[in-house]
Design a protein around this motif. Structure first.
Motif, mmCIF file in Angstrom:
data_model
loop_
_atom_site.group_PDB
_atom_site.id
_atom_site.type_symbol
_atom_site.label_atom_id
_atom_site.label_comp_id
_atom_site.label_asym_id
_atom_site.label_seq_id
_atom_site.Cartn_x
_atom_site.Cartn_y
_atom_site.Cartn_z
ATOM 1 N N ALA A 31 14.616 5.085 -3.068
ATOM 2 C CA ALA A 31 14.242 5.647 -1.763
ATOM 3 C C ALA A 31 14.091 4.496 -0.768
ATOM 4 O O ALA A 31 12.984 4.108 -0.396
ATOM 5 C CB ALA A 31 12.943 6.431 -1.898
ATOM 6 N N ASN A 32 15.237 3.937 -0.381
ATOM 7 C CA ASN A 32 15.151 2.759 0.508
ATOM 8 C C ASN A 32 15.967 2.961 1.767
ATOM 9 O O ASN A 32 16.560 2.045 2.292
ATOM 10 C CB ASN A 32 15.591 1.498 -0.249
ATOM 11 C CG ASN A 32 17.045 1.594 -0.643
ATOM 12 O OD1 ASN A 32 17.630 2.668 -0.561
ATOM 13 N ND2 ASN A 32 17.621 0.488 -1.059
ATOM 14 N N ALA A 74 13.398 9.206 -9.581
ATOM 15 C CA ALA A 74 11.983 8.954 -9.338
ATOM 16 C C ALA A 74 11.731 7.471 -9.156
ATOM 17 O O ALA A 74 10.603 7.005 -9.249
ATOM 18 C CB ALA A 74 11.152 9.494 -10.498
ATOM 19 N N ASP A 114 12.800 2.277 -5.783
ATOM 20 C CA ASP A 114 13.851 1.457 -5.170
ATOM 21 C C ASP A 114 14.982 2.313 -4.614
ATOM 22 O O ASP A 114 15.706 1.896 -3.710
ATOM 23 C CB ASP A 114 14.422 0.468 -6.190
ATOM 24 C CG ASP A 114 13.486 -0.705 -6.376
ATOM 25 O OD1 ASP A 114 12.391 -0.658 -5.783
ATOM 26 O OD2 ASP A 114 13.837 -1.632 -7.108
ATOM 27 N N ARG A 121 6.629 -2.189 -11.348
ATOM 28 C CA ARG A 121 7.214 -0.964 -11.894
ATOM 29 C C ARG A 121 7.990 -0.215 -10.840
ATOM 30 O O ARG A 121 7.651 -0.249 -9.649
ATOM 31 C CB ARG A 121 6.099 -0.074 -12.460
ATOM 32 C CG ARG A 121 5.412 -0.667 -13.673
ATOM 33 C CD ARG A 121 6.387 -1.034 -14.765
ATOM 34 N NE ARG A 121 7.130 0.112 -15.267
ATOM 35 C CZ ARG A 121 6.809 0.770 -16.376
ATOM 36 N NH1 ARG A 121 5.777 0.385 -17.110
ATOM 37 N NH2 ARG A 121 7.518 1.787 -16.776
ATOM 38 N N ARG A 122 9.056 0.480 -11.276
ATOM 39 C CA ARG A 122 9.888 1.166 -10.313
ATOM 40 C C ARG A 122 9.774 2.683 -10.407
ATOM 41 O O ARG A 122 10.120 3.374 -9.470
ATOM 42 C CB ARG A 122 11.349 0.750 -10.493
ATOM 43 C CG ARG A 122 11.697 -0.435 -9.636
ATOM 44 C CD ARG A 122 13.095 -0.847 -9.864
ATOM 45 N NE ARG A 122 13.222 -1.438 -11.198
ATOM 46 C CZ ARG A 122 14.390 -1.726 -11.741
ATOM 47 N NH1 ARG A 122 15.503 -1.466 -11.114
ATOM 48 N NH2 ARG A 122 14.441 -2.268 -12.938
ATOM 49 N N ASN A 123 9.301 3.133 -11.557
ATOM 50 C CA ASN A 123 9.108 4.580 -11.696
ATOM 51 C C ASN A 123 7.951 5.005 -10.803
ATOM 52 O O ASN A 123 6.832 4.502 -10.929
ATOM 53 C CB ASN A 123 8.813 4.888 -13.156
ATOM 54 C CG ASN A 123 8.794 6.380 -13.411
ATOM 55 O OD1 ASN A 123 8.359 7.147 -12.565
ATOM 56 N ND2 ASN A 123 9.272 6.781 -14.580
#
Lengths: 638, 99, 260
Positions: free
Chosen positions: B94-95, B89, B92, B24-26
């Motif tokens: 925030a990379n 949110a 991914d 999941r990415r959220n």
């Protein structure tokens, strides 16, 4: 006959001053810098003049000693002490050294005086005189050293000073290159000299003249070793004296100021080779082959010098090749051995006078002609610079060997001695020397007539050539007097004077009488003069004419010596360097850079695994956890 | 049936939570998956407490809940502030901390 | 309460417990799987709450009524509500796209997950597959809450006190992170807005309405400026610029064919 040198007594124990004076002059001039600009040339000249006076005093002192003890050694300090190698910084003043000291300081002093005038407009005059003094000091050390190592120190000092002087106008590319060329050619010879010294040390355990000569004379050495020592010494001598095959640096050395040419070519540097062979006469006398090689080199070089001298149009280069050829005569003489050693030395002395005069005269001509050196653009100068013309004439007559000038008394005996060698060798070497005399007469006449006579062929910028100032003409006159008188005065006195060094020699059967040889020589000389006079009476073309024969073409190319060096020595070196550079770049650097690149590239690729995506990191954590759990299970239950 | 079934259930829940974190990415959902993994751990603690007959496991699970509460508070605050500055949110997005 | 405790506080698994387990375990599992699969964060949260409630009951089933209620009250009641609040604040409109951007991530995650589960199950089965539980009857003799309290305030009192520090730190930290300080002057007033409007390079007049001068009156069609270029300013930044196809741009024939 054992060689024994007596220790110095009386005034002779001050002979280190001979070297110290010019050296101190050089040091002062170099260290004081601009502050010495105004009086530096005077100091430089004064030190050499003082050295000449000292040399005269020592000479008189020496002549006062009995014949069999006419030598003086002075031990200054221990130069090298290492195991069985013990070299002292010792000086030796014997008749041979004395002759050279007087020549170096005397002619050197006159050239210094001349240079005051010649260099008066040059900004670097102080520096010039510093190098000049350094040169004289090194040369004096060379002739005064009492062992081969001290001689080598002076030898190298001369090399350095000549490099500095030849490339004195270092902002001219040609001068810088000429300096490097001289230095390199000298290095080749120096390597030979060094090997000879090593061989001496290996054979005799010492490099003292006394030990080496007595060891050679004792005749308990393999003739191969003596031959090797002789040949390596000869290589060193060839390098310094511009003999075949190392003659190519000498003409290029003309890039230096004219007084440098005079000093190098007449009085000092090139005579070092002759001095080396004359000094080492016990070694050469002990081996026939070594002598034969010396004679051959001398004969070959004198012909090379003459042939190329005929083809050159640059006044200084003609003189340079004439030097090459005259040194060839001296080598021929010292190679013949026996009585001819002294003939070589007196020719050297006479040559010192007339060649210095000729060079300084050439410098004076250039001085008045806006530094023009091409003899095709001179002509008719005798009216405008009478002193130069007359002194040059005397020098010219001396070099071609016209009686009763000095060349006649010194060159003719050499030709005669060459003819008197046994068997076919006598005819070959004598013929070469004879031919050389004729050629010398031809090219010197050509030079003289084209420069001072015939129609004017000046460049447009010259309105009125002027005579040089007195400070330049007075040395010319003194040297001219020397050229005229030296031969007659020296031909017997100097030979007698040198007898303690070279020993008495018995006269063997003569193949050719004195008068026949002289007659032949004179005939050829006159022939050369007449041909040259007829050819160049009316001047010459202003530009180079196409060469019609191979010999002319070859002579203009310096008999392909430079081409030979380039092809045989320089090209392989250059290719080797290029190959090594390639190996260095690709191989050595390749490994280093490749390693760095591999690490860098690997890290750059490894870096990509740090994607910044937290889920990728979580995936690796989970993988780790799975591995840990699996390992735990295997350990627990496995 | 033995209490081991509870442990199997806990293992299954833990694994589901772990897979959820990975796929999941959220960020909030990821956080919930972390909570699920904590809960699975709690279930094992309670079950072991029963098997061993002491209350230490239950107390441990109590502490886990306290720590989880603190962690959630901080974690959600971080998500909030990231959302405020980046308008996203997704984990991914925030990379920035990378090569 | 007593009844529940009496019925369940045994070391052995009764039928009733088994039935309850077999009802609640699928619900918990389903909730967990649903949480991972649900596209909406709200659905995920609700499904997780469902799982947590089931777990709470399972705690009670295993002689842990206190921890079970704490689970329901703290976790489901407080923590999940916090989640919902945050979802409301930030994540409401941000649905996860189903496209995986990291190559192989999903496959690796599922593979590793299954591997993990299998390993854990193997370990459990081989390690404590047939263990019999001691049961908490003895420990809960004076009541579960009393038993926990006795341990918590004697044996674990230090850890318990430390949690207070943890909680207060968490509270302060959350405040710091969530709080945005804004001074009075930070918000532009009417004066500043006017200045901005009339600054050099800005066109102070009203923006052209969408669709004005255009062949299409869609709000996605930018207005045409007098020189014929399209004005970016005339359309909302959230509406994507629509390029008209030639068919769409062609006259529609609504003028009764008068212009033919």
């Amino acid at each position: 006959m054992d060689t024994v040198f007596a220790p110095a007594t009386g005034a002779l124990s001050w002979m280190w001053l001979l070297i110290a004076l010019p050296l101190a002059g050089a040091t002062v001039l170099l260290l004081l810098g601009r502050r010495a600009d105004r009086w530096g040339h005077l100091l430089g000249t004064a030190t050499v003049g003082a050295a000449f006076v000292l040399g005269l005093v020592f000479f008189l002192q020496l002549s006062g000693l009995p014949d069999d003890a006419r030598s003086a050694t002075l031990d200054l300090f221990t130069f090298v002490e290492s195991g069985s190698l013990n070299i002292s910084a010792g000086l030796l003043f014997d008749p041979l050294s004395a002759v050279f000291v007087l020549l170096i300081t005397g002619v050197g002093f006159l050239i210094h005086v001349y240079a005051i005038g010649y260099m008066s407009h040059d900004e670097g005059r102080r520096r010039f005189f510093a190098f000049f003094n350094l040169f004289v000091a090194a040369m004096l050390l060379l002739v005064l050293g009492d062992n081969y190592v001290m001689m080598f120190v002076g030898w190298e000092g001369v090399g350095v000073a000549s490099y500095l002087l030849i490339s004195f106008w270092f902002n001219r590319p040609s001068a810088a290159t000429a300096g490097k060329k001289a230095f390199l050619a000298n290095r080749v010879g120096d390597a030979g000299f060094l090997i000879a010294i090593f061989l001496m040390f290996a054979s005799f355990g010492s490099t003292d003249f006394q030990t080496v000569f007595n060891g050679t004379a004792a005749n308990n050495l393999a003739s191969g070793t003596v031959l090797a020592i002789g040949l390596f010494l000869l290589l060193g001598a060839c390098g310094k004296s511009g003999q075949f095959p190392l003659q190519t640096w000498l003409p290029d050395a003309m890039e230096g100021p004219t007084p440098v040419s005079a000093l190098i070519h007449a009085a000092t540097m090139v005579t070092a080779g002759v001095y080396l062979i004359a000094r080492s006469h016990p070694i050469f006398s002990a081996n026939e082959t070594a002598q034969l090689v010396v004679v051959s080199i001398g004969a070959l070089t004198l012909l090379i010098g003459c042939v190329i001298g005929c083809a050159k149009d640059d006044i200084k280069r003609v003189l340079a090749y004439s030097t090459v050829s005259q040194i060839g005569y001296m080598f021929l003489a010292v190679g013949l051995g026996g009585a001819a050693y002294a003939l070589g030395i007196i020719h050297l002395l006479a040559h010192g006078f007339f060649k210095a005069g000729l060079f300084l005269g050439a410098g004076s001509v250039m001085h008045g002609m806006n530094d023009q050196v091409d003899i095709r653009r001179f002509g008719g100068l005798w009216k405008y610079m009478k002193s130069t013309w007359f002194t040059f004439l005397l020098g010219y007559l001396a070099i071609i060997g016209l009686p009763p000038l000095s060349g006649f008394f010194t060159k003719d005996p050499i030709i005669l001695a060459a003819f008197n060698r046994e068997g076919w060798q006598g005819w070959v070497f004598g013929g070469a020397a004879l031919l050389g005399a004729g050629l010398t007469a031809f090219y010197m006449t050509r030079l003289f007539i084209l420069t001072f006579h015939g129609p004017k062929r000046w460049t447009d910028d010259i309105e009125h050539p002027h005579e040089s100032p007195a400070i330049m003409t007075i040395p010319l006159w003194i040297l001219a007097v020397g050229s005229v008188a030296a031969g007659g005065l020296m031909s017997t006195s100097v030979v007698n004077w040198l007898t303690p060094v070279f020993g008495h020699t018995e006269h063997h059967e003569e193949k050719m009488s004195h008068w026949t040889a002289t007659g032949l020589t004179m005939a050829l000389v006159v022939l050369g003069v007449v041909i040259a006079f007829l050819l160049f009476r009316r001047g010459t073309a202003l530009a180079e004419q196409p060469a019609r024969t191979h010999i002319v073409r070859a002579a203009r190319q310096n008999l392909y010596a430079d081409r030979f060096n380039e092809l045989v020595l320089e090209l392989p070196g250059r290719l080797l360097t290029r190959a090594l550079v390639w190996v260095d770049n690709r191989g050595v650097d390749g490994v280093v850079n490749g390693l760095a690149a591999a690490v860098g590239g690997g890290s750059a690729r490894l870096r990509r695994s740090q994607t910044g995506f937290v889920r990728s990191y979580a995936l690796s954590i989970l993988s780790g956890a799975v591995v840990v759990v699996a390992a735990l299970l295997v350990v627990t239950f496995g | 049936m033995t209490p081991t079934y509870y442990l199997v259930l806990a293992a299954a829940l833990f694994t589901i939570g772990a897979v959820g974190v990975l796929v999941r990415r959220n960020a909030i959902v990821v956080f919930m998956c972390v909570e699920l993994m904590l809960n699975a751990a709690n279930l094992t603690l309670v079950t072991f407490s029963r098997i061993n007959g002491t209350l230490d496991g239950q107390i441990m699970s109590f502490f886990v809940m306290v720590v989880a509460a603190a962690e959630v508070v901080i974690g959600l605050a971080i998500i909030m502030s990231i959302y405020r500055s980046r308008r996203s949110a997704s984990v991914d997005d925030a990379n920035l901390l990378k090569y | 309460m007593n009844l529940l405790a009496d019925a369940l506080a045994s070391g052995t698994v009764t039928t009733g417990e088994a039935v309850t387990f077999w009802i609640l375990a699928p619900i918990a599992l389903g909730g967990a799987i649903g949480m991972v699969l649900a596209r909406s964060a709200v659905h995920s949260a609700l499904l997780l709450a469902c799982t947590m409630l089931s777990l709470g009951v399972l705690y009670m089933l295993q002689s842990g009524p206190f921890i079970g209620f704490v689970q329901i009250i703290v976790y489901t009641g407080a923590i999940m509500m916090l989640f919902l609040f945050v979802i409301m604040l930030v994540g409401r409109d941000s649905r996860d796209s189903l496209l995986e951007t990291l190559r192989g991530q999903r496959l690796a995650a599922i593979g590793l997950g299954i591997g993990m589960a299998l390993l854990l199950c193997t370990g459990l089965a081989r390690g404590i597959g047939s263990v019999t539980a001691v049961g908490l009857d003895e420990a809960n003799a004076n009541g579960n809450v009393q038993g926990i309290a006795a341990d918590l305030f004697t044996k674990y009192v230090f850890a318990f006190e430390v949690t207070s520090a943890l909680l207060i730190t968490a509270a302060v930290g959350a405040m710091l992170l969530a709080h945005v300080e804004r001074r009075k002057g930070d918000r532009p007033g009417q004066k500043e807005l006017s200045r901005l409007r009339f600054r050099k390079g800005n066109y102070p007049g009203p923006k052209a309405g969408p669709g004005v001068f255009a062949t299409s009156d869609s709000v996605a069609t930018p207005a045409l400026l007098p020189d014929g270029t399209e004005s970016e300013r005339s359309i909302s930044p959230v509406v994507p610029v629509r390029e008209l196809t030639p068919a769409e741009a062609a006259p529609k024939g609504t003028d009764g064919g008068k212009r033919k």
